[in-house]
Structures are given as structure tokens and as C-alpha cells.
Design a protein around this motif. Structure first.
Motif, PDB file in Angstrom:
ATOM      1  N   LEU A 103       0.830  -1.199   0.000  1.00 35.93           N
ATOM      2  CA  LEU A 103       0.000   0.000   0.000  1.00 35.93           C
ATOM      3  C   LEU A 103       0.870   1.257   0.000  1.00 35.93           C
ATOM      4  O   LEU A 103       0.547   2.248  -0.658  1.00 35.93           O
ATOM      5  CB  LEU A 103      -0.933  -0.007   1.216  1.00 35.93           C
ATOM      6  CG  LEU A 103      -1.895  -1.201   1.311  1.00 35.93           C
ATOM      7  CD1 LEU A 103      -2.834  -1.026   2.501  1.00 35.93           C
ATOM      8  CD2 LEU A 103      -2.671  -1.404   0.020  1.00 35.93           C
ATOM      9  N   ARG A 104       1.986   1.216   0.702  1.00 36.46           N
ATOM     10  CA  ARG A 104       2.887   2.366   0.746  1.00 36.46           C
ATOM     11  C   ARG A 104       3.483   2.644  -0.635  1.00 36.46           C
ATOM     12  O   ARG A 104       3.586   3.802  -1.050  1.00 36.46           O
ATOM     13  CB  ARG A 104       3.988   2.117   1.769  1.00 36.46           C
ATOM     14  CG  ARG A 104       4.925   3.290   2.018  1.00 36.46           C
ATOM     15  CD  ARG A 104       4.217   4.459   2.681  1.00 36.46           C
ATOM     16  NE  ARG A 104       3.935   5.550   1.750  1.00 36.46           N
ATOM     17  CZ  ARG A 104       3.236   6.615   2.082  1.00 36.46           C
ATOM     18  NH1 ARG A 104       2.727   6.750   3.295  1.00 36.46           N
ATOM     19  NH2 ARG A 104       3.018   7.557   1.206  1.00 36.46           N
ATOM     20  N   GLU A 105       3.844   1.593  -1.349  1.00 36.45           N
ATOM     21  CA  GLU A 105       4.385   1.779  -2.700  1.00 36.45           C
ATOM     22  C   GLU A 105       3.336   2.411  -3.614  1.00 36.45           C
ATOM     23  O   GLU A 105       3.648   3.295  -4.420  1.00 36.45           O
ATOM     24  CB  GLU A 105       4.849   0.441  -3.269  1.00 36.45           C
ATOM     25  CG  GLU A 105       6.122  -0.098  -2.631  1.00 36.45           C
ATOM     26  CD  GLU A 105       6.414  -1.530  -3.026  1.00 36.45           C
ATOM     27  OE1 GLU A 105       7.586  -1.941  -2.917  1.00 36.45           O
ATOM     28  OE2 GLU A 105       5.473  -2.251  -3.437  1.00 36.45           O
ATOM     29  N   ALA A 106       2.091   1.941  -3.485  1.00 38.70           N
ATOM     30  CA  ALA A 106       1.027   2.514  -4.310  1.00 38.70           C
ATOM     31  C   ALA A 106       0.835   3.994  -3.994  1.00 38.70           C
ATOM     32  O   ALA A 106       0.712   4.837  -4.898  1.00 38.70           O
ATOM     33  CB  ALA A 106      -0.272   1.747  -4.076  1.00 38.70           C
ATOM     34  N   LEU A 107       0.840   4.338  -2.718  1.00 46.77           N
ATOM     35  CA  LEU A 107       0.658   5.730  -2.314  1.00 46.77           C
ATOM     36  C   LEU A 107       1.810   6.611  -2.782  1.00 46.77           C
ATOM     37  O   LEU A 107       1.600   7.749  -3.208  1.00 46.77           O
ATOM     38  CB  LEU A 107       0.497   5.810  -0.797  1.00 46.77           C
ATOM     39  CG  LEU A 107      -0.880   5.375  -0.275  1.00 46.77           C
ATOM     40  CD1 LEU A 107      -0.830   5.099   1.218  1.00 46.77           C
ATOM     41  CD2 LEU A 107      -1.927   6.444  -0.592  1.00 46.77           C
ATOM     42  N   ASP A 108       3.006   6.079  -2.723  1.00 47.48           N
ATOM     43  CA  ASP A 108       4.154   6.855  -3.215  1.00 47.48           C
ATOM     44  C   ASP A 108       3.978   7.199  -4.688  1.00 47.48           C
ATOM     45  O   ASP A 108       4.321   8.304  -5.130  1.00 47.48           O
ATOM     46  CB  ASP A 108       5.452   6.072  -2.999  1.00 47.48           C
ATOM     47  CG  ASP A 108       5.860   5.988  -1.530  1.00 47.48           C
ATOM     48  OD1 ASP A 108       5.299   6.758  -0.712  1.00 47.48           O
ATOM     49  OD2 ASP A 108       6.721   5.146  -1.202  1.00 47.48           O
ATOM     50  N   GLY A 109       3.440   6.254  -5.451  1.00 46.32           N
ATOM     51  CA  GLY A 109       3.197   6.513  -6.869  1.00 46.32           C
ATOM     52  C   GLY A 109       2.157   7.600  -7.080  1.00 46.32           C
ATOM     53  O   GLY A 109       2.300   8.438  -7.981  1.00 46.32           O
ATOM     54  N   MET A 139      -2.556  -2.328   6.744  1.00 48.76           N
ATOM     55  CA  MET A 139      -3.599  -1.304   6.833  1.00 48.76           C
ATOM     56  C   MET A 139      -3.515  -0.440   8.096  1.00 48.76           C
ATOM     57  O   MET A 139      -3.638   0.793   8.001  1.00 48.76           O
ATOM     58  CB  MET A 139      -4.979  -1.955   6.706  1.00 48.76           C
ATOM     59  CG  MET A 139      -5.317  -2.411   5.299  1.00 48.76           C
ATOM     60  SD  MET A 139      -6.874  -3.376   5.214  1.00 48.76           S
ATOM     61  CE  MET A 139      -8.084  -2.172   5.772  1.00 48.76           C
ATOM     62  N   PRO A 140      -3.288  -0.980   9.304  1.00 47.82           N
ATOM     63  CA  PRO A 140      -3.240  -0.115  10.494  1.00 47.82           C
ATOM     64  C   PRO A 140      -2.176   0.982  10.409  1.00 47.82           C
ATOM     65  O   PRO A 140      -2.418   2.126  10.819  1.00 47.82           O
ATOM     66  CB  PRO A 140      -2.959  -1.088  11.637  1.00 47.82           C
ATOM     67  CG  PRO A 140      -3.517  -2.395  11.167  1.00 47.82           C
ATOM     68  CD  PRO A 140      -3.240  -2.417   9.692  1.00 47.82           C
ATOM     69  N   GLU A 141      -1.012   0.656   9.877  1.00 44.26           N
ATOM     70  CA  GLU A 141       0.047   1.660   9.770  1.00 44.26           C
ATOM     71  C   GLU A 141      -0.309   2.722   8.740  1.00 44.26           C
ATOM     72  O   GLU A 141      -0.035   3.922   8.949  1.00 44.26           O
ATOM     73  CB  GLU A 141       1.369   0.991   9.395  1.00 44.26           C
ATOM     74  CG  GLU A 141       2.550   1.950   9.261  1.00 44.26           C
ATOM     75  CD  GLU A 141       2.821   2.766  10.516  1.00 44.26           C
ATOM     76  OE1 GLU A 141       3.276   3.924  10.379  1.00 44.26           O
ATOM     77  OE2 GLU A 141       2.569   2.263  11.638  1.00 44.26           O
ATOM     78  N   ILE A 142      -0.943   2.326   7.648  1.00 42.15           N
ATOM     79  CA  ILE A 142      -1.369   3.290   6.631  1.00 42.15           C
ATOM     80  C   ILE A 142      -2.421   4.241   7.211  1.00 42.15           C
ATOM     81  O   ILE A 142      -2.403   5.448   6.940  1.00 42.15           O
ATOM     82  CB  ILE A 142      -1.908   2.542   5.388  1.00 42.15           C
ATOM     83  CG1 ILE A 142      -0.771   1.776   4.698  1.00 42.15           C
ATOM     84  CG2 ILE A 142      -2.582   3.502   4.416  1.00 42.15           C
ATOM     85  CD1 ILE A 142       0.347   2.644   4.174  1.00 42.15           C
ATOM     86  N   ILE A 143      -3.320   3.716   8.024  1.00 41.09           N
ATOM     87  CA  ILE A 143      -4.311   4.566   8.694  1.00 41.09           C
ATOM     88  C   ILE A 143      -3.609   5.605   9.560  1.00 41.09           C
ATOM     89  O   ILE A 143      -3.944   6.796   9.527  1.00 41.09           O
ATOM     90  CB  ILE A 143      -5.272   3.708   9.531  1.00 41.09           C
ATOM     91  CG1 ILE A 143      -6.158   2.842   8.613  1.00 41.09           C
ATOM     92  CG2 ILE A 143      -6.141   4.583  10.434  1.00 41.09           C
ATOM     93  CD1 ILE A 143      -6.979   1.807   9.353  1.00 41.09           C
ATOM     94  N   LYS A 144      -2.605   5.191  10.323  1.00 43.72           N
ATOM     95  CA  LYS A 144      -1.865   6.117  11.189  1.00 43.72           C
ATOM     96  C   LYS A 144      -1.175   7.212  10.373  1.00 43.72           C
ATOM     97  O   LYS A 144      -0.990   8.334  10.854  1.00 43.72           O
ATOM     98  CB  LYS A 144      -0.815   5.359  11.997  1.00 43.72           C
ATOM     99  CG  LYS A 144      -1.375   4.467  13.083  1.00 43.72           C
ATOM    100  CD  LYS A 144      -0.240   3.738  13.803  1.00 43.72           C
ATOM    101  CE  LYS A 144      -0.763   2.759  14.824  1.00 43.72           C
ATOM    102  NZ  LYS A 144       0.341   1.984  15.462  1.00 43.72           N
ATOM    103  N   GLN A 145      -0.786   6.892   9.155  1.00 45.00           N
ATOM    104  CA  GLN A 145      -0.081   7.855   8.307  1.00 45.00           C
ATOM    105  C   GLN A 145      -1.010   8.877   7.657  1.00 45.00           C
ATOM    106  O   GLN A 145      -0.555   9.777   6.962  1.00 45.00           O
ATOM    107  CB  GLN A 145       0.712   7.105   7.232  1.00 45.00           C
ATOM    108  CG  GLN A 145       1.870   6.287   7.780  1.00 45.00           C
ATOM    109  CD  GLN A 145       2.536   5.425   6.717  1.00 45.00           C
ATOM    110  OE1 GLN A 145       2.290   5.579   5.513  1.00 45.00           O
ATOM    111  NE2 GLN A 145       3.392   4.505   7.147  1.00 45.00           N
ATOM    112  N   GLY A 146      -2.330   8.736   7.902  1.00 49.65           N
ATOM    113  CA  GLY A 146      -3.267   9.738   7.396  1.00 49.65           C
ATOM    114  C   GLY A 146      -4.092   9.303   6.204  1.00 49.65           C
ATOM    115  O   GLY A 146      -4.674  10.150   5.511  1.00 49.65           O
ATOM    116  N   TYR A 147      -4.174   7.996   5.982  1.00 44.22           N
ATOM    117  CA  TYR A 147      -4.960   7.445   4.873  1.00 44.22           C
ATOM    118  C   TYR A 147      -5.971   6.443   5.466  1.00 44.22           C
ATOM    119  O   TYR A 147      -5.782   5.230   5.361  1.00 44.22           O
ATOM    120  CB  TYR A 147      -4.068   6.719   3.873  1.00 44.22           C
ATOM    121  CG  TYR A 147      -2.842   7.495   3.436  1.00 44.22           C
ATOM    122  CD1 TYR A 147      -2.871   8.327   2.324  1.00 44.22           C
ATOM    123  CD2 TYR A 147      -1.633   7.381   4.138  1.00 44.22           C
ATOM    124  CE1 TYR A 147      -1.744   9.026   1.915  1.00 44.22           C
ATOM    125  CE2 TYR A 147      -0.497   8.080   3.736  1.00 44.22           C
ATOM    126  CZ  TYR A 147      -0.566   8.902   2.629  1.00 44.22           C
ATOM    127  OH  TYR A 147       0.557   9.587   2.232  1.00 44.22           O
TER     128      TYR A 147
END
Length: 460
Positions: A103-109, A139-147
Motif C-alpha cells: 500500500l505504501r508503494e502505491a501511495l508513493d506513486g 492497513m493499520p500503519e497506513i491509517i496512522k499515516q493519514g490514509y
């Protein structure tokens, strides 16, 4: 004190109140509201005869989205400029996960597409297309990052998730301050219908709608709502089109489920009749879910008025008629799915006010305040109050006339709303305290929109 901007003489409209006030802006925020200010301002804008609204928030856009061998036409720059002309000051775009991507790679793109290019503030949902146990654990870490919001598909082979996986995602969202968004259609029904129609030589655009009947959407919506009830997980149904789906959402909400839903202007104003337009023009309206019979429109309007539907987003996903929609000239399944709409949304919603479908305050609620609450931006956005971001739409209720593609700024060669008469329009837009559209002309600096780090959803 010297303010950056003071708006004078306008009627301030929020989701709950309507009142005369001057609005002072400083350092990107609303500084104060008053009957009048003795202080100076670098710029004063006369809003006499106009509404001062919270900037529109469109929580469903697809800028630069790959689809079927092509890409939606609006970039984050062109799409955000169009949005701003339409009084929208924030968008939430769908970041599409690629196969094998984290998910992080997708968001970076997606950040690479938007950062330094969007002219209004932006955020991202993550559309999960390759759901694995590893992705669930991310998913939990992505939520913490603001998504905090994720989109899952119940349709499309290669993208859809099983009911078991859906349950797991709802639980992760429930336990970590997230939200599951769902594209609800019954995949088996759609696949079966497409096969039968093509075998019968039925390839025209209207058969796109025939392949995806309202009951296919209603069944999947009902199933998603029941999974939300089973898990007590928060669910947001995107682009709801028809009575069959609406009934399922209403039933779930009455049962106490944390279920919310949006509809889109195309489902309020257009219908399956548009697919009958000659010379392949019906392809302009190919989107998923498709347009429905006109009798579905009144229940959707009523649901917006009574709160059974909470928001109106656009699903803005523009493909040119020439060269892109024409890819499906001989096969409706090859027509890129999607249509433009990010710019005329606020005008079309105001038409509902003038036609007596709901109040002006309700328009603000469904266009700005509720989207801000559901998507974790409130009270920084979606309201006109001291301390909130100075994202403002100055709306002229006397500027009426038909929607005309030639006057729009969307980077596409048509509009689905051509000729619809709207009784008012946004005329000026302030984003982050900066005037970026002045009397319907772009005056802002490009690429100055900021990323919105969002918090947990407010369940409405």
C-alpha cells in the motif's frame, strides 16, 4: 491587525445556519466573523448578493487513472483547476494499488502524480486490488499515516475480494479508526450477462447498462451492509445509483449499522435514456454502475433530503469521446468506464435547492460538511468558523444558464451535463486563504495544493 482577505456583504451559509457576516482570513485560516471589521485587509472582496459557502469537498475522483489500456484525461493539475472553478477546494482521489505492490508503494506513486501539481488540497483513498494477509496487516500503519479509507471491489475478476476478506478488512477498519469504501455489484451476474449479450451480438453502449441491472447492485450492497452489521465495521457505499441499493442502506442504518453512502450528480439528472443517443454518443455515459431508469431519481433526491444518503461526490473519471470511448465502438466492454463531473457538481446541487428538493443548508451539508466529517477532515474543513481552513466558495445565485462544455475547464472533449440549465454558479474560490478563482477566472499559483493527512471518520 491587518487581515489577508476580508469578504464583505455576503450571506454565510453553513450546514446549520444562514447569516449575514463579513469573513476575515489570515495565514490560511478563517480568523473571525463579524458584522463589520474596523481592521484593514490586503484585499477586500465584495460578496453582496452572493453566498459564502464552505469550499466543496469531492471525495470520489479519479485523476490520471489507468483503465483498459488508457488513462483518464485529467491530471492533478488540470482536474484541480476544473474543481476550483466549480467551487471545490478539496478532493479525495483513489490511489489504485498495482498487483504485488504494498500500500505504501502505491501511495508513493500517487503522491508523485499529485505533489507539487494539484492546485487545491487533496487526499487519497487506497483502492486495494491485490488483497493478501500482508496487505491486511499493513492497513493499520497506513491509517496512522493519514490514509484512513480503503476501497474494496465486489466486482471485476482480479480485483474483487471474497466475503471472508471483506469481513477481515471491516474488522481492521473498526479497530484502527479506518473506513471501508465499497464498489458493490454482483460479479457473477455481471459476468454472466456480458457473456450472453455478446454472444447475441449485442455490442452497443446501452448493453453496458443491461449487463449491470439494479438488482445486481442491490444484492451486493445488501451483502456488504450485512457484513458491516456482523462486524460492526464502518462502511461507505460509493456511487449508489438505485432504489434497490438505497433500500439496503436504509435497512442497515435502521438496524444500527455504521453504514453511509454517496450518490453522484449523474444518477440524479441522467438516465438510461441517454444510452439511446445516436452515433455512438451513448458511450459518453458508460460508467459503473451505469445510469438507471429515471424513476430512481426521486428516491435518491429524497434520501439526500432526509439523511439516508449523506454525500454527493462525482466519480470524476474523464475519457475523451474521440479516441478513448471509441475504443469500444464494436464491443461495449471495451469502452473506458467513467465520465467527467468535478466542475459542475456545486451548480447541479444548487439546482436541487431552487427546485425545492432540499434547503441551501442541506446542500452545504452534502457537498462539504458531511464529506469532511466522514473522511476525517472536520473541523479543519467543511465549515466556516474561526480556526478552520480558509477554503471558501463564493456562489452567485443569479448567475444562471445552461452548462456548456466550451466554458468548462475539465480536460475532456464533452460533458454529460450539456445543456442542463443551472440557476446559479460558483464565481470565486479561496483555497488555503488564497484567492485562486476570481470572477470565474483562474488567478492562483499552480501546484500549491497540500496533502490532507486525515483522521478517523465521524460516523453519521
Amino acid at each position: 491587525m491587518t487581515y489577508d482577505i476580508i469578504l464583505t456583504g455576503g450571506l454565510v451559509v453553513t450546514a446549520s445556519d444562514t447569516f449575514k457576516a463579513d469573513v476575515a482570513i489570515k495565514n490560511g485560516q478563517i480568523a473571525a466573523l463579524s458584522d463589520s471589521f474596523d481592521c484593514k485587509a490586503i484585499k477586500t472582496i465584495d460578496c453582496s448578493g452572493k453566498y459564502i459557502l464552505p469550499g466543496g469537498i469531492d471525495v470520489h475522483t479519479h485523476m490520471e487513472m489507468p483503465f483498459g489500456g488508457t488513462t483518464s484525461k485529467d491530471t492533478f493539475e488540470t482536474g484541480s483547476i476544473a474543481a476550483a472553478h466549480g467551487g471545490t477546494t478539496s478532493i479525495v482521489d483513489f490511489c489504485i494499488q498495482g498487483k504485488g505492490q504494498s500500500l505504501r508503494e502505491a501511495l508513493d506513486g500517487w503522491h508523485a502524480k499529485a505533489d507539487g501539481k494539484s492546485c487545491i488540497d487533496y487526499a487519497f483513498h487506497v483502492a486495494i486490488t491485490d488483497m493478501t494477509d500482508e496487505i491486511l496487516s499493513e492497513m493499520p500503519e497506513i491509517i496512522k499515516q493519514g490514509y484512513p479509507s480503503f476501497k474494496l471491489f465486489m466486482v471485476y475478476d482480479g480485483l474483487r475480494v471474497s466475503d471472508g476478506t471483506f469481513l477481515k478488512a471491516l474488522k481492521v477498519a473498526r479497530d484502527n479508526g479506518g473506513l471501508v469504501c465499497v464498489h458493490a455489484e454482483n460479479n457473477d451476474v455481471v459476468v454472466n450477462n456480458i457473456g450472453e449479450l455478446l454472444a447475441e451480438g449485442k455490442t452497443a453502449p446501452k448493453y453496458h447498462a443491461a449487463a449491470r441491472p439494479p438488482l445486481a447492485e442491490g444484492e451486493a450492497t445488501g451483502r456488504a451492509c450485512k457484513l458491516a452489521r456482523i462486524t460492526d465495521g464502518p462502511l461507505y457505499v460509493v456511487h449508489l445509483t438505485c432504489s434497490e441499493s438505497l433500500e439496503e442502506v436504509v435497512r442497515a442504518r435502521k438496524a444500527g449499522a455504521s453504514v453511509m453512502a454517496e450518490t453522484c450528480p449523474q444518477y440524479l439528472y441522467l438516465s438510461t435514456d441517454n444510452y439511446e443517443e445516436p452515433n455512438f454518443n451513448g458511450a459518453k455515459y458508460v460508467m459503473s454502475p451505469p445510469l438507471r431508469a429515471a424513476e430512481n431519481q426521486a428516491p435518491l433526491w429524497n434520501a439526500l433530503k432526509n439523511g439516508d444518503l449523506q454525500t454527493v461526490a462525482t466519480d470524476h473519471c474523464p475519457f475523451d469521446f474521440k479516441g478513448q470511448k471509441e475504443m469500444g465502438k464494436d464491443d461495449f466492454t471495451k469502452i473506458p468506464n467513467g465520465a467527467p463531473g468535478v466542475e459542475p457538481r456545486m451548480s447541479l446541487l444548487y439546482k436541487g435547492v431552487v427546485e425545492g428538493r432540499y434547503s441551501l443548508n442541506k446542500m452545504v451539508e452534502i457537498a462539504s460538511t458531511n464529506p469532511a466529517k466522514i473522511m476525517g477532515m472536520y473541523p479543519q474543513k467543511g465549515v466556516i468558523a474561526p480556526g478552520a481552513d480558509a477554503d471558501i466558495c463564493i456562489f452567485d445565485p443569479e448567475k444562471n444558464g445552461p452548462i456548456n462544455h466550451a466554458e468548462l475547464h475539465e480536460n475532456v472533449d464533452y460533458t454529460t451535463f450539456e445543456g442542463i440549465n443551472v440557476p446559479g454558479r460558483p464565481v470565486s474560490t479561496i483555497s488555503g486563504g488564497k484567492l485562486i478563482v476570481d470572477n470565474q477566472k483562474w488567478v492562483g499559483e499552480k501546484g500549491k495544493g497540500g496533502f490532507i493527512k486525515r483522521g478517523a471518520p465521524i460516523i453519521l
